[in-house]
Write a protein that holds these residues in place. Structure first.
Motif, PDB file in Angstrom:
ATOM      1  N   PHE A  49      -8.457 -19.717  18.633  1.00  0.00           N
ATOM      2  CA  PHE A  49      -9.775 -20.331  18.433  1.00  0.00           C
ATOM      3  C   PHE A  49     -10.588 -20.333  19.724  1.00  0.00           C
ATOM      4  CE2 PHE A  49     -12.595 -24.060  18.339  1.00  0.00           C
ATOM      5  CZ  PHE A  49     -13.374 -23.722  17.252  1.00  0.00           C
ATOM      6  N   LEU A  50      -9.938 -20.641  20.841  1.00  0.00           N
ATOM      7  CA  LEU A  50     -10.645 -20.622  22.127  1.00  0.00           C
ATOM      8  C   LEU A  50     -11.094 -19.203  22.483  1.00  0.00           C
ATOM      9  CD1 LEU A  50      -8.501 -23.121  24.245  1.00  0.00           C
ATOM     10  CD2 LEU A  50     -10.810 -23.472  23.356  1.00  0.00           C
ATOM     11  N   LEU A  51     -10.254 -18.210  22.197  1.00  0.00           N
ATOM     12  CA  LEU A  51     -10.635 -16.818  22.439  1.00  0.00           C
ATOM     13  C   LEU A  51     -11.837 -16.422  21.574  1.00  0.00           C
ATOM     14  CD1 LEU A  51      -7.112 -15.129  22.638  1.00  0.00           C
ATOM     15  CD2 LEU A  51      -8.677 -15.602  24.531  1.00  0.00           C
ATOM     16  N   ILE A  52     -11.838 -16.883  20.325  1.00  0.00           N
ATOM     17  CA  ILE A  52     -12.975 -16.615  19.432  1.00  0.00           C
ATOM     18  C   ILE A  52     -14.237 -17.280  19.978  1.00  0.00           C
ATOM     19  CG2 ILE A  52     -13.911 -17.086  17.130  1.00  0.00           C
ATOM     20  CD1 ILE A  52     -10.998 -16.876  16.088  1.00  0.00           C
ATOM     21  N   LEU A  53     -14.086 -18.526  20.422  1.00  0.00           N
ATOM     22  CA  LEU A  53     -15.237 -19.266  20.956  1.00  0.00           C
ATOM     23  C   LEU A  53     -15.824 -18.573  22.179  1.00  0.00           C
ATOM     24  CD1 LEU A  53     -16.882 -21.901  20.596  1.00  0.00           C
ATOM     25  CD2 LEU A  53     -15.281 -23.005  22.164  1.00  0.00           C
ATOM     26  N   LEU A  54     -14.963 -18.171  23.111  1.00  0.00           N
ATOM     27  CA  LEU A  54     -15.432 -17.479  24.318  1.00  0.00           C
ATOM     28  C   LEU A  54     -16.084 -16.137  23.964  1.00  0.00           C
ATOM     29  CD1 LEU A  54     -12.437 -18.190  26.737  1.00  0.00           C
ATOM     30  CD2 LEU A  54     -14.729 -19.183  26.844  1.00  0.00           C
ATOM     31  N   SER A  55     -15.508 -15.424  22.999  1.00  0.00           N
ATOM     32  CA  SER A  55     -16.072 -14.141  22.588  1.00  0.00           C
ATOM     33  C   SER A  55     -17.479 -14.321  22.034  1.00  0.00           C
ATOM     34  CB  SER A  55     -15.183 -13.478  21.522  1.00  0.00           C
ATOM     35  OG  SER A  55     -13.917 -13.150  22.044  1.00  0.00           O
ATOM     36  N   TYR A  56     -17.663 -15.345  21.221  1.00  0.00           N
ATOM     37  CA  TYR A  56     -18.970 -15.535  20.601  1.00  0.00           C
ATOM     38  C   TYR A  56     -20.002 -16.125  21.562  1.00  0.00           C
ATOM     39  CZ  TYR A  56     -17.930 -13.821  15.994  1.00  0.00           C
ATOM     40  OH  TYR A  56     -17.645 -12.981  14.944  1.00  0.00           O
ATOM     41  N   ILE A  57     -19.554 -16.820  22.567  1.00  0.00           N
ATOM     42  CA  ILE A  57     -20.498 -17.263  23.618  1.00  0.00           C
ATOM     43  C   ILE A  57     -21.058 -16.039  24.332  1.00  0.00           C
ATOM     44  CG2 ILE A  57     -20.673 -18.434  25.848  1.00  0.00           C
ATOM     45  CD1 ILE A  57     -18.686 -20.516  24.762  1.00  0.00           C
ATOM     46  N   ARG A  58     -20.165 -15.096  24.677  1.00  0.00           N
ATOM     47  CA  ARG A  58     -20.617 -13.851  25.317  1.00  0.00           C
ATOM     48  C   ARG A  58     -21.513 -13.051  24.379  1.00  0.00           C
ATOM     49  NH1 ARG A  58     -17.765 -11.429  29.381  1.00  0.00           N
ATOM     50  NH2 ARG A  58     -19.439  -9.858  29.194  1.00  0.00           N
ATOM     51  N   ILE A  59     -21.124 -13.000  23.102  1.00  0.00           N
ATOM     52  CA  ILE A  59     -21.920 -12.263  22.115  1.00  0.00           C
ATOM     53  C   ILE A  59     -23.316 -12.870  21.982  1.00  0.00           C
ATOM     54  CG2 ILE A  59     -22.136 -11.795  19.634  1.00  0.00           C
ATOM     55  CD1 ILE A  59     -19.082 -11.429  19.585  1.00  0.00           C
ATOM     56  N   LEU A  60     -23.385 -14.197  21.943  1.00  0.00           N
ATOM     57  CA  LEU A  60     -24.675 -14.880  21.808  1.00  0.00           C
ATOM     58  C   LEU A  60     -25.608 -14.548  22.964  1.00  0.00           C
ATOM     59  CD1 LEU A  60     -26.465 -16.911  20.306  1.00  0.00           C
ATOM     60  CD2 LEU A  60     -25.354 -18.726  21.611  1.00  0.00           C
ATOM     61  N   PHE A  61     -25.089 -14.614  24.184  1.00  0.00           N
ATOM     62  CA  PHE A  61     -25.922 -14.295  25.352  1.00  0.00           C
ATOM     63  C   PHE A  61     -26.374 -12.835  25.321  1.00  0.00           C
ATOM     64  CE2 PHE A  61     -23.890 -18.077  27.409  1.00  0.00           C
ATOM     65  CZ  PHE A  61     -25.077 -18.766  27.658  1.00  0.00           C
ATOM     66  N   THR A  62     -25.495 -11.951  24.875  1.00  0.00           N
ATOM     67  CA  THR A  62     -25.853 -10.530  24.786  1.00  0.00           C
ATOM     68  C   THR A  62     -26.950 -10.302  23.739  1.00  0.00           C
ATOM     69  OG1 THR A  62     -23.617  -9.871  25.435  1.00  0.00           O
ATOM     70  CG2 THR A  62     -24.969  -8.216  24.331  1.00  0.00           C
ATOM     71  N   ILE A  63     -26.817 -10.962  22.589  1.00  0.00           N
ATOM     72  CA  ILE A  63     -27.819 -10.797  21.527  1.00  0.00           C
ATOM     73  C   ILE A  63     -29.180 -11.331  21.959  1.00  0.00           C
ATOM     74  CG2 ILE A  63     -28.462 -11.582  19.211  1.00  0.00           C
ATOM     75  CD1 ILE A  63     -25.514 -11.474  18.453  1.00  0.00           C
ATOM     76  N   LEU A  64     -29.186 -12.476  22.626  1.00  0.00           N
ATOM     77  CA  LEU A  64     -30.452 -13.070  23.053  1.00  0.00           C
ATOM     78  C   LEU A  64     -31.174 -12.214  24.088  1.00  0.00           C
ATOM     79  CD1 LEU A  64     -29.457 -16.844  23.290  1.00  0.00           C
ATOM     80  CD2 LEU A  64     -30.798 -15.725  21.500  1.00  0.00           C
ATOM     81  N   ARG A  65     -30.422 -11.366  24.809  1.00  0.00           N
ATOM     82  CA  ARG A  65     -31.044 -10.483  25.799  1.00  0.00           C
ATOM     83  C   ARG A  65     -31.539  -9.173  25.199  1.00  0.00           C
ATOM     84  NH1 ARG A  65     -26.665 -12.127  29.284  1.00  0.00           N
ATOM     85  NH2 ARG A  65     -25.625 -10.135  28.841  1.00  0.00           N
ATOM     86  N   MET A  66     -31.260  -8.929  23.925  1.00  0.00           N
ATOM     87  CA  MET A  66     -31.704  -7.689  23.287  1.00  0.00           C
ATOM     88  C   MET A  66     -33.218  -7.699  23.099  1.00  0.00           C
ATOM     89  SD  MET A  66     -28.782  -7.046  20.369  1.00  0.00           S
ATOM     90  CE  MET A  66     -27.095  -6.636  20.792  1.00  0.00           C
ATOM     91  N   PRO A  67     -33.908  -6.637  23.505  1.00  0.00           N
ATOM     92  CA  PRO A  67     -35.372  -6.614  23.401  1.00  0.00           C
ATOM     93  C   PRO A  67     -35.873  -6.439  21.973  1.00  0.00           C
ATOM     94  CG  PRO A  67     -34.562  -4.512  24.237  1.00  0.00           C
ATOM     95  CD  PRO A  67     -33.377  -5.414  24.147  1.00  0.00           C
ATOM     96  N   SER A  68     -35.085  -5.786  21.134  1.00  0.00           N
ATOM     97  CA  SER A  68     -35.518  -5.478  19.779  1.00  0.00           C
ATOM     98  C   SER A  68     -35.081  -6.558  18.783  1.00  0.00           C
ATOM     99  CB  SER A  68     -34.942  -4.124  19.342  1.00  0.00           C
ATOM    100  OG  SER A  68     -35.140  -3.909  17.969  1.00  0.00           O
ATOM    101  N   THR A  69     -36.037  -7.027  17.975  1.00  0.00           N
ATOM    102  CA  THR A  69     -35.736  -8.018  16.947  1.00  0.00           C
ATOM    103  C   THR A  69     -34.797  -7.432  15.888  1.00  0.00           C
ATOM    104  OG1 THR A  69     -37.913  -9.014  17.243  1.00  0.00           O
ATOM    105  CG2 THR A  69     -36.726  -9.583  15.237  1.00  0.00           C
ATOM    106  N   THR A  70     -34.991  -6.169  15.557  1.00  0.00           N
ATOM    107  CA  THR A  70     -34.140  -5.507  14.564  1.00  0.00           C
ATOM    108  C   THR A  70     -32.693  -5.452  15.020  1.00  0.00           C
ATOM    109  OG1 THR A  70     -36.017  -4.129  13.905  1.00  0.00           O
ATOM    110  CG2 THR A  70     -33.821  -3.410  13.210  1.00  0.00           C
TER     111      THR A  70
END
Length: 340
Positions: A237-258
């Motif tokens: 669960f902690l590994l999943i949580l850390l993975s999705y924190i990284r994923i969230l930051f990566t998605i928010l930095r994406m320039p394209s809405t699509t």
């Protein structure tokens, strides 16, 4: 094969211990006799409801089998889905099918029988498979989170990070971890002496419910169980949580809405599955025993043995465009072949 052989050996050893305890207890009188079989009480406190539950539960079980078989078949038959994301999903469907089958047939018997007995060997087998599939699912969900992390955070390196060899290792480790945990815990639980009452106040032979009947000190097992729960449930669960924190930051930095919407869409199904599974698992195994009544524990057990295997095919099929596209393509191919 080795894990299966060791399971058989350990089970036979446990049976010999039980026979020894049974013969020894015969000299101590009727009140201290060894238990040869168990009685699953289920929802016997509500006899008027038990008969009404049978029909809906049978339908849910059949729909669960059909839904998971559908996912496994579509992924198997469509070559475009032979990538880690969908092969992990295929393994998850195998786990959900096994988990549901370990619990539901016996539960249906409990709902219809006036006195639902289960043999020592039957209870051993049910507990073993519940732990096997439950533990494997914990690690599979962690591996699926790592796969999403690699695909979204490192898209250019993804084919190298998640190659066939890495995928096979993650799947093998998930199943091996579940097998080892189930073998150790089930054998230890059934090495305890059981005397007096043989009534399991639960819907299945789950570890906490069976241990309530043990007539010996289980302090060291409870320490092991706590450490095992932390390892099996909290670590992935902690590994999943850390993975999705990284994923969230990566998605928010994406320039394209699509691109952001597509990335969120690929993670939504897995996040929903993780929330359902870990939510009920944590409430069941990480809470003090006195927190919940037996009926509440039964309802929570129903949540992860009945509802989650049912909902996962819906979650992964309806929210996934590739799965729907593959299903439509296979259907059209079948119709074309039928016409010709």
């Amino acid at each position: 094969m080795e894990a299966g052989a060791w399971t058989v050996i350990l089970f036979l050893h446990t049976l010999s211990l039980r026979m020894t305890q049974g013969s020894a207890s015969g000299t101590r009188g009727q009140n201290d006799s060894s238990v040869a079989e168990f009685i699953l009480l289920g929802f016997s406190n509500y006899p008027e409801l038990q008969g009404q539950m049978f029909g809906p539960f049978l339908v849910i079980y059949l729909v669960t089998l059909t839904g998971n078989a559908f996912i496994m078949s579509v992924i198997l038959l469509d070559q475009s889905l032979h990538i880690p994301m969908y092969l992990f999903l295929q393994n998850l469907s195998v786990v959900e099918t096994g988990f549901s089958t370990a619990v539901m047939p016996e539960m249906l018997v409990v709902l219809t029988a006036e006195k639902a007995t289960i043999s020592f060997a039957g209870c051993f087998a049910q507990m073993y498979f519940i732990l096997l599939f439950g533990g494997t699912e914990c690690f599979l969900l962690g591996a699926m989170a790592y796969d999403r992390f690699a695909a979204i955070c490192h898209p250019l390196s993804y084919p190298v990070i998640m190659n066939k060899r890495v995928f096979m290792k993650l799947v093998a480790c998930s199943w091996l971890s579940g097998t080892m945990m189930a073998t150790l815990q089930t054998t230890w639980v059934f090495s305890f002496p059981y005397c007096g009452s043989n009534e399991i106040n639960h819907i299945s032979c789950e570890t906490p419910a069976v241990l309530e009947l043990a007539c010996t000190d289980i302090f060291f097992f409870e320490i092991y169980a706590l450490m095992g729960t932390i390892l099996i449930i909290l670590t992935p669960f902690l590994l999943i949580l850390l993975s999705y924190i990284r994923i969230l930051f990566t998605i928010l930095r994406m320039p394209s809405t699509t691109r952001r919407q597509k990335a969120f869409s690929t993670c939504a199904s897995h996040l929903t599955s993780v929330t359902l599974f870990y939510g009920t698992a944590c409430m069941t195994y990480l809470q003090p025993k006195s927190n919940y009544s037996p009926d509440t524990k039964k309802l929570m057990s129903l949540a992860y043995s009945l509802l989650i295997p049912l909902l996962n095919p819906v979650i992964y099929s309806l929210r996934n465009k590739e799965m729907k596209r593959a299903a439509v393509k296979l259907w059209e191919r079948k119709v074309t072949l039928h016409k010709t």
